[in-house]
Design a protein around this motif. Structure first.
Motif, mmCIF file in Angstrom:
data_model
loop_
_atom_site.group_PDB
_atom_site.id
_atom_site.type_symbol
_atom_site.label_atom_id
_atom_site.label_comp_id
_atom_site.label_asym_id
_atom_site.label_seq_id
_atom_site.Cartn_x
_atom_site.Cartn_y
_atom_site.Cartn_z
ATOM 1 N N PHE A 43 0.778 -1.082 0.257
ATOM 2 C CA PHE A 43 -0.003 0.044 0.055
ATOM 3 C C PHE A 43 0.754 1.163 -0.015
ATOM 4 O O PHE A 43 0.125 2.320 0.283
ATOM 5 C CB PHE A 43 -1.235 -0.129 1.255
ATOM 6 C CG PHE A 43 -2.051 -0.827 0.766
ATOM 7 C CD1 PHE A 43 -3.096 -0.579 -0.078
ATOM 8 C CD2 PHE A 43 -2.190 -2.158 1.403
ATOM 9 C CE1 PHE A 43 -4.251 -1.402 -0.277
ATOM 10 C CE2 PHE A 43 -3.260 -3.144 1.003
ATOM 11 C CZ PHE A 43 -4.189 -2.442 0.218
ATOM 12 N N TYR A 50 -1.034 -2.957 -4.464
ATOM 13 C CA TYR A 50 -2.400 -2.641 -4.850
ATOM 14 C C TYR A 50 -2.747 -1.206 -5.278
ATOM 15 O O TYR A 50 -3.741 -0.986 -5.920
ATOM 16 C CB TYR A 50 -3.293 -2.855 -3.548
ATOM 17 C CG TYR A 50 -3.468 -4.304 -3.139
ATOM 18 C CD1 TYR A 50 -4.202 -5.135 -4.302
ATOM 19 C CD2 TYR A 50 -3.163 -5.245 -2.199
ATOM 20 C CE1 TYR A 50 -4.611 -6.270 -4.217
ATOM 21 C CE2 TYR A 50 -3.474 -6.453 -2.283
ATOM 22 C CZ TYR A 50 -3.992 -7.045 -3.048
ATOM 23 O OH TYR A 50 -4.404 -8.438 -2.993
ATOM 24 N N THR A 64 -8.745 -14.862 -9.008
ATOM 25 C CA THR A 64 -9.723 -15.105 -7.582
ATOM 26 C C THR A 64 -10.860 -15.781 -8.009
ATOM 27 O O THR A 64 -11.359 -15.831 -9.258
ATOM 28 C CB THR A 64 -9.960 -13.880 -6.888
ATOM 29 O OG1 THR A 64 -10.526 -12.980 -7.731
ATOM 30 C CG2 THR A 64 -8.612 -13.039 -6.319
ATOM 31 N N GLY A 99 -13.002 -4.883 -0.121
ATOM 32 C CA GLY A 99 -11.845 -5.353 -0.926
ATOM 33 C C GLY A 99 -12.302 -5.927 -2.375
ATOM 34 O O GLY A 99 -12.117 -6.948 -2.656
ATOM 35 N N GLY A 101 -11.846 -5.695 -5.437
ATOM 36 C CA GLY A 101 -10.806 -5.873 -6.594
ATOM 37 C C GLY A 101 -11.248 -5.128 -7.777
ATOM 38 O O GLY A 101 -11.579 -3.888 -8.004
ATOM 39 N N GLU A 130 -13.065 0.166 -0.167
ATOM 40 C CA GLU A 130 -11.752 -0.255 -1.023
ATOM 41 C C GLU A 130 -11.012 0.657 -0.452
ATOM 42 O O GLU A 130 -10.983 2.009 -0.405
ATOM 43 C CB GLU A 130 -12.235 0.176 -2.492
ATOM 44 C CG GLU A 130 -10.887 -0.231 -3.507
ATOM 45 C CD GLU A 130 -10.205 -1.458 -3.008
ATOM 46 O OE1 GLU A 130 -10.692 -2.613 -3.646
ATOM 47 O OE2 GLU A 130 -9.033 -1.293 -2.586
ATOM 48 N N ALA A 131 -9.705 0.169 -0.205
ATOM 49 C CA ALA A 131 -8.457 1.107 0.090
ATOM 50 C C ALA A 131 -7.741 1.481 -0.780
ATOM 51 O O ALA A 131 -7.053 2.539 -0.650
ATOM 52 C CB ALA A 131 -7.548 0.158 1.061
ATOM 53 N N LEU A 135 -8.121 0.959 -7.649
ATOM 54 C CA LEU A 135 -8.981 -0.075 -7.738
ATOM 55 C C LEU A 135 -10.515 0.534 -7.551
ATOM 56 O O LEU A 135 -11.543 -0.168 -8.274
ATOM 57 C CB LEU A 135 -8.762 -1.277 -6.840
ATOM 58 C CG LEU A 135 -7.679 -2.292 -7.248
ATOM 59 C CD1 LEU A 135 -7.439 -2.861 -6.061
ATOM 60 C CD2 LEU A 135 -7.857 -2.702 -8.514
ATOM 61 N N ASN A 169 -14.064 -11.252 -0.592
ATOM 62 C CA ASN A 169 -13.328 -12.500 -0.991
ATOM 63 C C ASN A 169 -11.972 -12.061 -1.021
ATOM 64 O O ASN A 169 -11.534 -10.943 -1.629
ATOM 65 C CB ASN A 169 -13.885 -12.721 -2.575
ATOM 66 C CG ASN A 169 -13.603 -13.832 -3.123
ATOM 67 O OD1 ASN A 169 -14.002 -15.030 -2.509
ATOM 68 N ND2 ASN A 169 -12.585 -14.104 -3.952
ATOM 69 N N GLU A 170 -11.085 -12.708 -0.419
ATOM 70 C CA GLU A 170 -9.644 -12.596 -0.327
ATOM 71 C C GLU A 170 -9.497 -11.048 0.069
ATOM 72 O O GLU A 170 -8.440 -10.645 -0.362
ATOM 73 C CB GLU A 170 -9.158 -12.989 -1.708
ATOM 74 C CG GLU A 170 -9.069 -14.512 -2.062
ATOM 75 C CD GLU A 170 -8.048 -14.876 -3.143
ATOM 76 O OE1 GLU A 170 -6.620 -14.330 -2.791
ATOM 77 O OE2 GLU A 170 -8.333 -15.565 -3.746
HETATM 78 N N1 SAH Z 1 -12.267 -9.367 -3.815
HETATM 79 C C1 SAH Z 1 -11.387 -9.397 -5.127
HETATM 80 C C2 SAH Z 1 -10.099 -8.480 -4.773
HETATM 81 C C3 SAH Z 1 -9.006 -9.436 -3.725
HETATM 82 S S1 SAH Z 1 -7.633 -8.649 -3.592
HETATM 83 C C4 SAH Z 1 -11.473 -10.541 -5.700
HETATM 84 O O1 SAH Z 1 -11.535 -11.513 -4.988
HETATM 85 O O2 SAH Z 1 -10.904 -10.763 -6.838
HETATM 86 C C5 SAH Z 1 -7.861 -7.721 -2.094
HETATM 87 C C6 SAH Z 1 -8.548 -6.461 -2.392
HETATM 88 O O3 SAH Z 1 -8.612 -6.170 -0.986
HETATM 89 C C7 SAH Z 1 -7.790 -5.300 -3.085
HETATM 90 O O4 SAH Z 1 -9.010 -4.761 -3.693
HETATM 91 C C8 SAH Z 1 -7.312 -4.229 -2.310
HETATM 92 O O5 SAH Z 1 -7.259 -3.224 -2.773
HETATM 93 C C9 SAH Z 1 -8.368 -4.355 -1.040
HETATM 94 N N2 SAH Z 1 -7.932 -4.130 0.148
HETATM 95 C C10 SAH Z 1 -6.823 -4.370 0.884
HETATM 96 N N3 SAH Z 1 -6.741 -3.752 2.061
HETATM 97 C C11 SAH Z 1 -8.020 -3.261 2.266
HETATM 98 C C12 SAH Z 1 -8.601 -2.633 3.405
HETATM 99 N N4 SAH Z 1 -8.079 -2.431 4.502
HETATM 100 N N5 SAH Z 1 -9.790 -2.034 3.139
HETATM 101 C C13 SAH Z 1 -10.530 -2.233 2.104
HETATM 102 N N6 SAH Z 1 -9.992 -2.770 1.018
HETATM 103 C C14 SAH Z 1 -8.888 -3.406 1.068
#
Ligand code: SAH
Length: 376
Positions: A43, A50, A64, A99, A101, A130-131, A135, A169-170
């Motif tokens: 970050f 990201y 993913t 998050g 993506g 979203e952070a 994205l 998700n992830e």
């Molecule tokens: N959910 C998506 C992306 C997964 S990658 C998929 O499955 O395809 C992780 C995602 O989380 C990215 O969009 C990244 O920018 C976001 N992210 C990471 N840390 C975060 C936070 N503290 N708050 C919100 N989003 C975050």
């Protein structure tokens, strides 16, 4: 071509900038934690993974579940709808994703919900947390033409104080974690420092760990054993759980990790779909570690919530993955049916994501949701 070459130049410069900056930081201030290293690599506003790169898909570094098949979002939509109905369809309410993506999951979820129960999409406030501003822009483009008018938030704390149905998700694996290593002098935080060759390496630091955090076998495991904790992940779970305990709702998180607490070094880097050294490409590789679902479950239960964790394979098959693939394949040609079968195997099969990935569902106490229980 020229533009591509210039972009590559610029991205190489950013990467080596970050490597140099981190090295200078360590040279001046001493070792940094794995958590600080990971946060900078993912970050950093100028050179973070990201913040600057396109990680997803065949051209990126990893794929993913929502990017594999629309069926994943469709089944999560069915789950979200069941949650809303089980809550007696509160209005107003929030359907959120943290998050997101590229926005693919929310696009599939909204498309499906609009078919299954249009009022859900009309009455729900759609929230994207979203952070990464980059994205978030991609997500805005992706969702612009679809149903529902999402709003973007930086943090779960900023969400409207309403019943919440949240998908992630992830997300947990993308949040920084800390490592502790067993040494002759007890458990010490594992730090990132510089070796004699001037390159990054690991070293045991000064900080210890609160013993009650360690699994029971901590005294008997050999020196060199690693244990991981993730205060940032715990904090996110705590915020979500506190929101649901107070305002009602349900959350579903998918990630790779273990259901029981365990020792082991799960720090990994992924670049162009292949593992690489965690120190080799700061800002240019995805850094993750396995999620400790037991730790997250303890936090959610501490807020009085119900928690269920199963493998992704069990969850998706229980939600009707095979039936959905059958329906999509019914009038398709053999090639399309083979692709559907391959997607099912990848999402739910033991050699795909089926066993390694887990689905954790966190609800207000007493909610009955599929696939664990059929809503009445
Ligand atoms: N959910 C998506 C992306 C997964 S990658 C998929 O499955 O395809 C992780 C995602 O989380 C990215 O969009 C990244 O920018 C976001 N992210 C990471 N840390 C975060 C936070 N503290 N708050 C919100 N989003 C975050």
């Amino acid at each position: 071509m020229g533009d591509v070459a210039r972009d590559t130049d610029r991205s190489c410069r950013r990467m080596s900038d970050l490597k140099d900056r981190l090295k200078r930081l360590i040279a001046a201030g001493g070792p940094i934690s794995v958590s600080e290293y990971m946060a900078a690599c993912l970050f950093d506003p100028e050179a973070g993974y990201y913040t600057t790169r396109e990680p997803f898909g065949t051209q990126g570094d990893f794929t993913t579940a929502p990017e594999i098949s629309q069926m994943y979002g469709e089944l999560l939509a069915v789950w979200a709808l069941a949650a809303w109905r089980e809550m007696d369809r509160p209005v107003p309410f929030v359907l959120g994703e943290i998050g997101p993506g590229r926005g693919t999951l929310m696009a599939d979820v909204l498309r499906t919900l609009n078919r299954l129960d249009p009022p859900f999409v009309i009455l729900g406030r759609i929230a994207m947390i979203e952070a990464s501003p980059r994205l978030a822009d991609i997500q805005r483009d992706r969702l612009a033409a679809g149903k529902g008018k999402p709003t973007w938030f930086d943090r779960v704390d900023d969400l409207p104080k309403l019943p919440l149905i949240l998908l992630g998700n992830e997300i947990f694996d993308a949040l920084p974690f800390r490592q502790f290593v067993k040494t002759a002098h007890g458990w010490r935080e594992r730090m990132v420092t510089l070796g004699d060759d001037g390159e990054f390496c690991f070293a045991a630091g000064m900080a210890g760990i609160e013993p009650s955090l360690l699994p029971p076998a901590a005294d008997t495991v050999p020196a060199g054993t690693i244990f991981e904790v993730a205060p940032a992940r715990d904090a996110l779970m705590s915020t979500v759980a506190a929101h649901i305990a107070k305002h009602g709702g349900a959350a579903l998180f998918a990630d790779y990790g273990h259901i029981e607490r365990a020792f082991g070094d799960t720090f990994q880097a992924l670049r162009a779909h292949a593992p690489c050294d965690v120190f080799e490409h700061p800002g240019e590789a995805d850094l993750t570690s396995h999620v400790d679902f037991a730790a997250l479950a303890t936090i959610a239960r501490g807020h009085g919530l119900d928690v269920q964790t199963v493998t992704q394979g069990e969850f998706l098959v229980g939600m009707g993955l095979l039936e959905r693939a059958g329906a999509l394949g019914a009038n398709a040609d053999q090639g399309a049916r083979d692709r559907l079968q391959a997607d099912v195997d990848r999402l739910a099969g033991p050699d795909g994501m089926g066993n390694l990935f887990k689905i954790m569902v966190v609800t207000r106490a007493g909610m009955k949701l599929p696939p664990f229980a059929r809503a009445d």
